[in-house]
Design a protein around this motif. Structure first.
Motif, PDB file in Angstrom:
ATOM      1  N   LYS A 270       0.836  -1.208   0.000  1.00  0.00           N
ATOM      2  CA  LYS A 270       0.000   0.000   0.000  1.00  0.00           C
ATOM      3  C   LYS A 270       0.869   1.256   0.000  1.00  0.00           C
ATOM      4  O   LYS A 270       0.602   2.211  -0.745  1.00  0.00           O
ATOM      5  N   ARG A 271       1.877   1.260   0.846  1.00  0.00           N
ATOM      6  CA  ARG A 271       2.736   2.446   0.984  1.00  0.00           C
ATOM      7  C   ARG A 271       3.490   2.768  -0.315  1.00  0.00           C
ATOM      8  O   ARG A 271       3.557   3.916  -0.740  1.00  0.00           O
ATOM      9  N   ILE A 272       4.019   1.720  -0.944  1.00  0.00           N
ATOM     10  CA  ILE A 272       4.858   1.936  -2.135  1.00  0.00           C
ATOM     11  C   ILE A 272       4.020   2.173  -3.394  1.00  0.00           C
ATOM     12  O   ILE A 272       4.346   3.018  -4.229  1.00  0.00           O
ATOM     13  N   HIS A 273       2.909   1.422  -3.538  1.00  0.00           N
ATOM     14  CA  HIS A 273       2.233   1.364  -4.839  1.00  0.00           C
ATOM     15  C   HIS A 273       0.844   2.006  -4.890  1.00  0.00           C
ATOM     16  O   HIS A 273       0.240   2.026  -5.970  1.00  0.00           O
ATOM     17  N   ALA A 274       0.320   2.510  -3.789  1.00  0.00           N
ATOM     18  CA  ALA A 274      -1.083   2.958  -3.757  1.00  0.00           C
ATOM     19  C   ALA A 274      -1.426   3.921  -4.891  1.00  0.00           C
ATOM     20  O   ALA A 274      -2.410   3.709  -5.628  1.00  0.00           O
ATOM     21  N   LYS A 275      -0.644   4.982  -5.056  1.00  0.00           N
ATOM     22  CA  LYS A 275      -0.958   5.986  -6.093  1.00  0.00           C
ATOM     23  C   LYS A 275      -0.867   5.386  -7.496  1.00  0.00           C
ATOM     24  O   LYS A 275      -1.705   5.646  -8.356  1.00  0.00           O
ATOM     25  N   ASP A 276       0.170   4.569  -7.708  1.00  0.00           N
ATOM     26  CA  ASP A 276       0.347   3.892  -9.001  1.00  0.00           C
ATOM     27  C   ASP A 276      -0.860   3.011  -9.315  1.00  0.00           C
ATOM     28  O   ASP A 276      -1.366   3.004 -10.444  1.00  0.00           O
ATOM     29  N   ILE A 277      -1.298   2.251  -8.323  1.00  0.00           N
ATOM     30  CA  ILE A 277      -2.404   1.313  -8.522  1.00  0.00           C
ATOM     31  C   ILE A 277      -3.673   2.060  -8.938  1.00  0.00           C
ATOM     32  O   ILE A 277      -4.339   1.678  -9.909  1.00  0.00           O
ATOM     33  N   LEU A 278      -4.003   3.124  -8.226  1.00  0.00           N
ATOM     34  CA  LEU A 278      -5.215   3.891  -8.552  1.00  0.00           C
ATOM     35  C   LEU A 278      -5.119   4.496  -9.948  1.00  0.00           C
ATOM     36  O   LEU A 278      -6.105   4.505 -10.704  1.00  0.00           O
ATOM     37  N   ARG A 279      -3.933   4.987 -10.293  1.00  0.00           N
ATOM     38  CA  ARG A 279      -3.733   5.575 -11.630  1.00  0.00           C
ATOM     39  C   ARG A 279      -3.903   4.509 -12.715  1.00  0.00           C
ATOM     40  O   ARG A 279      -4.585   4.731 -13.727  1.00  0.00           O
ATOM     41  N   ILE A 280      -3.297   3.338 -12.508  1.00  0.00           N
ATOM     42  CA  ILE A 280      -3.353   2.266 -13.500  1.00  0.00           C
ATOM     43  C   ILE A 280      -4.776   1.744 -13.664  1.00  0.00           C
ATOM     44  O   ILE A 280      -5.238   1.477 -14.781  1.00  0.00           O
ATOM     45  N   MET A 281      -5.512   1.637 -12.563  1.00  0.00           N
ATOM     46  CA  MET A 281      -6.872   1.100 -12.644  1.00  0.00           C
ATOM     47  C   MET A 281      -7.790   2.003 -13.457  1.00  0.00           C
ATOM     48  O   MET A 281      -8.749   1.539 -14.083  1.00  0.00           O
ATOM     49  N   GLN A 282      -7.468   3.285 -13.495  1.00  0.00           N
ATOM     50  CA  GLN A 282      -8.277   4.223 -14.286  1.00  0.00           C
ATOM     51  C   GLN A 282      -8.089   4.015 -15.791  1.00  0.00           C
ATOM     52  O   GLN A 282      -8.878   4.514 -16.590  1.00  0.00           O
ATOM     53  N   THR A 283      -7.032   3.267 -16.177  1.00  0.00           N
ATOM     54  CA  THR A 283      -6.761   3.046 -17.606  1.00  0.00           C
ATOM     55  C   THR A 283      -7.446   1.779 -18.131  1.00  0.00           C
ATOM     56  O   THR A 283      -7.314   1.447 -19.309  1.00  0.00           O
ATOM     57  N   ALA A 284      -8.155   1.055 -17.263  1.00  0.00           N
ATOM     58  CA  ALA A 284      -8.813  -0.191 -17.697  1.00  0.00           C
ATOM     59  C   ALA A 284      -9.811   0.094 -18.824  1.00  0.00           C
ATOM     60  O   ALA A 284     -10.574   1.062 -18.751  1.00  0.00           O
ATOM     61  N   ASP A 285      -9.770  -0.740 -19.858  1.00  0.00           N
ATOM     62  CA  ASP A 285     -10.690  -0.608 -20.985  1.00  0.00           C
ATOM     63  C   ASP A 285     -11.995  -1.320 -20.636  1.00  0.00           C
ATOM     64  O   ASP A 285     -12.097  -2.546 -20.705  1.00  0.00           O
ATOM     65  N   LEU A 286     -13.006  -0.537 -20.267  1.00  0.00           N
ATOM     66  CA  LEU A 286     -14.285  -1.102 -19.838  1.00  0.00           C
ATOM     67  C   LEU A 286     -15.290  -1.205 -20.982  1.00  0.00           C
ATOM     68  O   LEU A 286     -16.460  -1.523 -20.767  1.00  0.00           O
ATOM     69  N   VAL A 287     -14.808  -0.938 -22.191  1.00  0.00           N
ATOM     70  CA  VAL A 287     -15.654  -1.085 -23.384  1.00  0.00           C
ATOM     71  C   VAL A 287     -15.367  -2.415 -24.070  1.00  0.00           C
ATOM     72  O   VAL A 287     -16.264  -3.222 -24.326  1.00  0.00           O
ATOM     73  N   ASN A 288     -14.059  -2.640 -24.362  1.00  0.00           N
ATOM     74  CA  ASN A 288     -13.642  -3.901 -24.998  1.00  0.00           C
ATOM     75  C   ASN A 288     -13.186  -4.874 -23.909  1.00  0.00           C
ATOM     76  O   ASN A 288     -11.998  -5.027 -23.645  1.00  0.00           O
ATOM     77  N   LEU A 289     -14.158  -5.509 -23.279  1.00  0.00           N
ATOM     78  CA  LEU A 289     -13.858  -6.355 -22.119  1.00  0.00           C
ATOM     79  C   LEU A 289     -13.219  -7.682 -22.532  1.00  0.00           C
ATOM     80  O   LEU A 289     -13.570  -8.250 -23.576  1.00  0.00           O
ATOM     81  N   PRO A 290     -12.283  -8.183 -21.710  1.00  0.00           N
ATOM     82  CA  PRO A 290     -11.688  -9.498 -21.993  1.00  0.00           C
ATOM     83  C   PRO A 290     -12.735 -10.599 -21.864  1.00  0.00           C
ATOM     84  O   PRO A 290     -13.737 -10.450 -21.156  1.00  0.00           O
ATOM     85  N   GLU A 291     -12.486 -11.708 -22.543  1.00  0.00           N
ATOM     86  CA  GLU A 291     -13.369 -12.867 -22.388  1.00  0.00           C
ATOM     87  C   GLU A 291     -13.136 -13.488 -21.014  1.00  0.00           C
ATOM     88  O   GLU A 291     -12.056 -13.360 -20.434  1.00  0.00           O
ATOM     89  N   LEU A 292     -14.163 -14.158 -20.514  1.00  0.00           N
ATOM     90  CA  LEU A 292     -14.007 -14.894 -19.263  1.00  0.00           C
ATOM     91  C   LEU A 292     -12.904 -15.937 -19.405  1.00  0.00           C
ATOM     92  O   LEU A 292     -12.705 -16.499 -20.494  1.00  0.00           O
ATOM     93  N   VAL A 293     -12.188 -16.176 -18.337  1.00  0.00           N
ATOM     94  CA  VAL A 293     -11.157 -17.214 -18.354  1.00  0.00           C
ATOM     95  C   VAL A 293     -11.862 -18.563 -18.294  1.00  0.00           C
ATOM     96  O   VAL A 293     -12.558 -18.868 -17.321  1.00  0.00           O
ATOM     97  N   ASP A 294     -11.714 -19.326 -19.357  1.00  0.00           N
ATOM     98  CA  ASP A 294     -12.425 -20.600 -19.485  1.00  0.00           C
ATOM     99  C   ASP A 294     -11.734 -21.669 -18.649  1.00  0.00           C
ATOM    100  O   ASP A 294     -10.580 -22.023 -18.907  1.00  0.00           O
ATOM    101  N   VAL A 295     -12.421 -22.176 -17.657  1.00  0.00           N
ATOM    102  CA  VAL A 295     -11.847 -23.226 -16.817  1.00  0.00           C
ATOM    103  C   VAL A 295     -12.416 -24.558 -17.267  1.00  0.00           C
ATOM    104  O   VAL A 295     -13.529 -24.940 -16.908  1.00  0.00           O
TER     105      VAL A 295
END
Length: 369
Positions: A270-295
């Motif tokens: 949390k201490r080292i990566h918190a800001k990075d994590i929040l920034r990266i999560m904002q870049t997620a492509d929520l339009v072209n979603l990945p397929e479900l992982v087929d088990v």
């Protein structure tokens, strides 16, 4: 005690390479250290052509390019034992793979001596020599290396050279020498390709638990973690562990406060990566979603089909004297079922390639799954 040449400068290395280029067989081994790093730290390279046994110091020698070129020489057989980690070292440091490749552990398995036979056991069985393994957990990056460490390292290639004629003769008698070299090619395939950042999320444990939207977050997080790991040469788990990424993808914190409440991340993460994590999560492509992982293993009928294929392959293994792990491993069966149930699209499964296909293709084709 082994007689060896310690090579710690470029001139000596290049003279050695010139000698090795005249040989038809070169025995290889490496000693390395891996604790927190993404890549193993290369501490020593052992090489032996039957005349000169050399211990090459990659810590002291800046330019190993001529040696790496030697490994790619197709006219020299490279003899190794249980070499998957060595191949990783050669790929990273030398951008090369040793071909043609003769792995004595695989050779022993194909000769009916047992699967996964250790080097010391193989030497004892075939040569009646007992090897001292006391230095196996040594720090190979420390200098100077002790006489005991150097002797231990030298013995790893000395006896392998003596094993070669026996193993080669047995494989030839069984008609399996070509199988052995085919395995070498298969083991080296794709190792020079850089890590695929965009598919890193598929290797995160329990990714199958996530829905498409959660996978979109996991995809950018796993890519970011891989980039961090490569840049800092850290094992993935020392950036953030898998279960931490899964928790982030599920709970999708939007603020530092929300992220800090997550019990699945360590305080350090949390201490080292918190800001990075929040920034990266904002870049997620929520339009072209990945397929479900087929088990595959969760599908109806999987257990029954798995058992049917395993029974078939196990009988073939017993008939042909091939270890089950080489033909009927869980991975081989799973890969085959995935291909079969995917209307036989995509790359052929391993069990339908090369010598395995000769043994198994016809029998597998007749199975009703």
């Amino acid at each position: 005690m082994s007689v060896f040449q310690y090579v710690s400068d470029e001139a000596s290395l290049n003279a050695l390479v010139a000698q090795y280029q005249q040989s038809k067989l070169l025995v290889l081994d490496t000693e390395f250290v891996r604790t927190r790093t993404y890549y193993a730290k290369l501490g020593l390279i052992q090489a032996y052509d039957g005349k000169t046994l050399a211990l090459i110091d990659p810590v002291a020698i800046a330019d190993l390019s001529q040696f790496w070129a030697l490994l790619a020489d197709p006219t020299i057989v490279k003899l190794v034992h249980s070499c998957s980690e060595d191949l990783e070292v050669f790929a990273h440091y030398g951008q090369c793979q040793p071909l043609p490749l003769f792995d004595s552990q695989i050779a022993a398995a194909l000769c009916g001596m047992g699967h996964g036979l250790g080097y010391a056991k193989l030497v004892e069985t075939c040569l009646d020599e007992v090897i001292d393994k006391g230095e196996s957990r040594t720090d190979w990056m420390h200098r100077p290396l002790t006489q005991a460490q150097l002797t231990y390292a030298a013995n790893d290639v000395l006896y392998l050279h003596q094993l070669y004629p026996q193993l080669q003769a047995k494989l030839h008698a069984e008609g399996r020498l070509a199988w052995l070299y085919e395995e070498g090619e298969r083991m080296t395939e794709g190792r020079l390709a850089p890590p695929d950042l965009d598919t890193a999320y598929l290797k995160v444990k329990n990714a199958f638990q996530l829905n498409e939207r959660q996978l979109a977050y996991l995809k950018v997080l796993a890519k970011w973690r891989m980039e961090k790991a490569l840049a800092r040469d850290l094992a993935l788990g020392f950036v953030i562990k898998d279960h931490g990424l899964i928790a982030l993808a599920k709970k999708q914190p939007k603020t530092i406060g929300e992220l800090i409440k997550l019990n699945d991340l360590t305080e350090q993460e949390k201490r080292i990566h918190a800001k990075d994590i929040l920034r990266i999560m904002q870049t997620a492509d929520l339009v072209n979603l990945p397929e479900l992982v087929d088990v595959l293993a969760l599908k109806p009928g999987y257990k029954s089909a798995f058992k049917t294929v395993k029974t078939c392959l196990t009988e073939l293994c017993e008939h042909h004297g091939v270890p089950q792990e080489m033909l009927a491993s869980k991975r081989h069966i799973h890969e085959y079922l995935q291909w079969r149930w995917n209307e036989q699209r995509g790359s052929l499964p391993t069990v339908l390639c090369g010598w395995r296909a000769e043994l198994a293709a016809q029998a597998l084709e007749q199975l009703v799954l």
